[in-house]
Design an enzyme around this catalytic site. Structure first.
Site, PDB file in Angstrom:
ATOM      1  N   ARG A 260      50.919 -13.823 -28.723  1.00  0.00           N
ATOM      2  CA  ARG A 260      52.242 -13.071 -29.088  1.00  0.00           C
ATOM      3  C   ARG A 260      51.607 -12.089 -29.783  1.00  0.00           C
ATOM      4  O   ARG A 260      50.736 -12.000 -30.654  1.00  0.00           O
ATOM      5  CB  ARG A 260      52.103 -14.534 -30.072  1.00  0.00           C
ATOM      6  CG  ARG A 260      52.834 -15.882 -29.669  1.00  0.00           C
ATOM      7  CD  ARG A 260      53.904 -15.606 -28.657  1.00  0.00           C
ATOM      8  NE  ARG A 260      54.322 -17.287 -27.980  1.00  0.00           N
ATOM      9  CZ  ARG A 260      53.693 -18.013 -26.596  1.00  0.00           C
ATOM     10  NH1 ARG A 260      52.858 -17.227 -26.237  1.00  0.00           N
ATOM     11  NH2 ARG A 260      54.355 -18.620 -26.372  1.00  0.00           N
TER      12      ARG A 260
ATOM     13  N   ASP B  41      52.053   7.449 -42.522  1.00  0.00           N
ATOM     14  CA  ASP B  41      51.008   7.773 -41.811  1.00  0.00           C
ATOM     15  C   ASP B  41      49.918   8.197 -42.220  1.00  0.00           C
ATOM     16  O   ASP B  41      48.704   7.883 -41.713  1.00  0.00           O
ATOM     17  CB  ASP B  41      51.186   8.808 -40.427  1.00  0.00           C
ATOM     18  CG  ASP B  41      52.221   8.268 -39.873  1.00  0.00           C
ATOM     19  OD1 ASP B  41      53.171   9.489 -39.014  1.00  0.00           O
ATOM     20  OD2 ASP B  41      52.265   6.826 -40.117  1.00  0.00           O
TER      21      ASP B  41
ATOM     22  N   ARG C  29      46.110 -19.026 -31.033  1.00  0.00           N
ATOM     23  CA  ARG C  29      46.124 -18.210 -30.440  1.00  0.00           C
ATOM     24  C   ARG C  29      45.152 -16.865 -30.451  1.00  0.00           C
ATOM     25  O   ARG C  29      44.726 -17.125 -31.368  1.00  0.00           O
ATOM     26  CB  ARG C  29      48.018 -18.348 -30.815  1.00  0.00           C
ATOM     27  CG  ARG C  29      48.750 -18.997 -29.528  1.00  0.00           C
ATOM     28  CD  ARG C  29      50.129 -18.820 -29.968  1.00  0.00           C
ATOM     29  NE  ARG C  29      50.814 -19.736 -29.803  1.00  0.00           N
ATOM     30  CZ  ARG C  29      52.143 -19.619 -29.946  1.00  0.00           C
ATOM     31  NH1 ARG C  29      52.553 -19.761 -31.315  1.00  0.00           N
ATOM     32  NH2 ARG C  29      53.163 -20.176 -28.885  1.00  0.00           N
TER      33      ARG C  29
ATOM     34  N   GLY D 143      59.961  10.719 -42.274  1.00  0.00           N
ATOM     35  CA  GLY D 143      60.778   9.337 -41.743  1.00  0.00           C
ATOM     36  C   GLY D 143      60.376   9.147 -42.996  1.00  0.00           C
ATOM     37  O   GLY D 143      59.701   9.332 -44.238  1.00  0.00           O
TER      38      GLY D 143
ATOM     39  N   MET E  44      53.128   1.547 -37.468  1.00  0.00           N
ATOM     40  CA  MET E  44      52.354   2.456 -36.753  1.00  0.00           C
ATOM     41  C   MET E  44      51.726   3.020 -36.890  1.00  0.00           C
ATOM     42  O   MET E  44      50.867   2.683 -37.384  1.00  0.00           O
ATOM     43  CB  MET E  44      53.801   3.312 -37.733  1.00  0.00           C
ATOM     44  CG  MET E  44      55.541   2.077 -36.723  1.00  0.00           C
ATOM     45  SD  MET E  44      56.590   3.013 -38.274  1.00  0.00           S
ATOM     46  CE  MET E  44      58.240   2.320 -38.064  1.00  0.00           C
TER      47      MET E  44
ATOM     48  N   GLY F  84      55.561  17.300 -39.778  1.00  0.00           N
ATOM     49  CA  GLY F  84      57.182  18.360 -39.642  1.00  0.00           C
ATOM     50  C   GLY F  84      57.648  18.205 -40.278  1.00  0.00           C
ATOM     51  O   GLY F  84      57.745  20.447 -40.531  1.00  0.00           O
TER      52      GLY F  84
HETATM   53  O1  F6P Z   1      55.224   9.192 -39.165  1.00  0.00           O
HETATM   54  C1  F6P Z   1      55.930   7.877 -39.921  1.00  0.00           C
HETATM   55  C2  F6P Z   1      56.710   7.445 -38.495  1.00  0.00           C
HETATM   56  O2  F6P Z   1      56.786   6.209 -38.856  1.00  0.00           O
HETATM   57  C3  F6P Z   1      55.622   6.821 -37.615  1.00  0.00           C
HETATM   58  O3  F6P Z   1      54.377   6.176 -38.142  1.00  0.00           O
HETATM   59  C4  F6P Z   1      56.657   6.250 -36.672  1.00  0.00           C
HETATM   60  O4  F6P Z   1      56.176   6.958 -35.286  1.00  0.00           O
HETATM   61  C5  F6P Z   1      57.654   7.010 -36.944  1.00  0.00           C
HETATM   62  O5  F6P Z   1      57.408   7.747 -38.001  1.00  0.00           O
HETATM   63  C6  F6P Z   1      59.069   6.996 -36.320  1.00  0.00           C
HETATM   64  O6  F6P Z   1      59.649   7.225 -36.546  1.00  0.00           O
HETATM   65  P1  F6P Z   1      61.613   7.337 -36.368  1.00  0.00           P
HETATM   66  O7  F6P Z   1      62.143   6.631 -37.646  1.00  0.00           O
HETATM   67  O8  F6P Z   1      62.545   8.520 -36.560  1.00  0.00           O
HETATM   68  O9  F6P Z   1      61.995   6.152 -35.486  1.00  0.00           O
END
Ligand code: F6P
Length: 351
Positions: free
Chosen positions: A259, A132, A167, A10, A174, A109
């Site tokens: 919400r 992350d 609310r 990412g 993420m 990865g």
């Molecule tokens: O690993 C970084 C990340 O942003 C995660 O937090 C998120 O779940 C994932 O990548 C989203 O992946 P993509 O950009 O392939 O949708």
């Protein structure tokens, strides 16, 4: 020497700052040739391999630029057979380009692939990157600080609208299976409840916290929900986001308006904040010094204010770092009354 640079997984703010630092420090100190590999290792797998040469004038205006000028690739995991042939094609590209080494800027990865390539004899140095912050061995990764900054800003904005409408506002963030973004962003933004994958959600405790706020006239609550949070009895249909399921459950139990805001890829975009610009620049220079010493086969880990190297052979495969429950950030949050979705045995604050 001829060194390749690639950015994998990412994207995030700070990648270009790291590329800039590598090019500047190597070009100012050596005559090493630098090759930018397009779209992570995929660029090496192509035939002909996809690359650009990198000179000083290629990095003059990218310091504040989000994303990555080299492109990236977030592959889903491959089964063993195709993984082996994938590695062979990367090695072919490495040899076709006559590379003497690769600087791999990436998360779990990318570093897993880098570890495999290192075991195949390819010279690799890894730089930690992911919003992350879930890479093992390292306290910090490029992109995390900027993401936390954005999440905390979003919470502050939600506070005012939650208060105006009495609310419960849920903000989904993420982080995959780790709660670093939610915990740090929630703490920084003044969230009242923070739900992370490391602590299974107890709806009773969440409702208790919301009702305790109401009792003192605070008829609104802001909850940060990590996308990987564990909730009791997830509904069959996997379409709705986890925060929508929680919102539905809370409005049923409390008869309050809810919400949901899913921050999504806003957490991956934009300009790196100074903390990430400095971290990315320092990591880029540190990696460049390792290249000059031909000290390959290493992953660079942030250890407080220092950097250290971890041999790829010692880097655990496919492991993502999680928040340990005796992390002082957990203690801090609960000590100031933030509910983490669990009951704290009375009189026993976590140590
Ligand atoms: O690993 C970084 C990340 O942003 C995660 O937090 C998120 O779940 C994932 O990548 C989203 O992946 P993509 O950009 O392939 O949708």
């Amino acid at each position: 020497m001829r060194i390749g640079i690639c950015t994998g997984g990412g994207d995030c703010p700070g990648l270009n700052a790291a590329i800039r630092a590598i090019v500047k420090s190597i070009k100012k100190r050596t005559n090493i040739e630098l090759i930018g590999i397009i779209n992570s290792f995929k660029g090496l797998q192509e035939n002909p391999p996809q690359f650009v040469t990198l000179e000083l004038n290629d990095v003059t205006d990218i310091y504040f630029k989000g994303g990555t000028i080299l492109g990236t690739y977030n592959k889903s995991s491959l089964e063993e057979a195709s993984y082996k042939s994938y590695l062979k094609l990367i090695k072919r590209g490495y040899e076709l380009l006559k590379l003497d080494g690769i600087l791999a800027i990436g998360g779990e990865g990318t570093q897993n692939i880098a570890k495999s390539l290192s075991e195949m004899g390819i010279n690799i140095i890894g730089i930690p990157k992911t919003i992350d912050n879930d890479l093992p061995e390292t306290d910090r990764t490029i992109g995390f600080a900027t993401c936390v900054d954005l999440v905390s800003e979003a919470i502050i904005r939600l506070q005012s609208t939650a208060e105006s409408h009495d609310r419960i506002m849920l903000l989904e963030v993420m982080g995959r299976d780790s709660g670093f973004i939610a915990l740090h962003g929630g703490l920084a933004g003044g969230a009242h409840i923070i739900l992370i994958p490391e602590i299974p959600v107890d709806y009773e405790s969440v409702c208790e916290r919301i009702l305790a706020r109401k009792k003192i006239g605070r008829n609104y609550t802001v909850i940060v929900v990590s996308e990987g949070v564990k909730i009791p009895k997830k509904p069959e249909d996997q379409t709705s986001s986890v925060s929508a399921v929680i919102a539905h459950e809370l409005s049923k139990r409390l008869n309050m308006d809810t919400r949901v805001t899913v921050l999504g890829h806003l957490q991956r975009g934009g300009t790196p904040i100074p903390e990430d610009r400095i971290l990315a620049t320092k990591l880029g220079v540190f990696a460049s010094l390792l290249v000059e010493k031909k000290d390959f086969g290493k992953f660079i880990a942030v250890d407080g204010s220092h950097f250290r190297t971890v041999d790829y052979k010692d880097l655990k495969r496919k492991v993502r770092r999680k928040i340990s429950l005796d992390d002082f950030t957990i203690t801090t949050a609960e000590s100031i009354g933030i509910c983490l979705g669990r009951k704290i045995p009375s009189g026993k604050m976590p140590r």
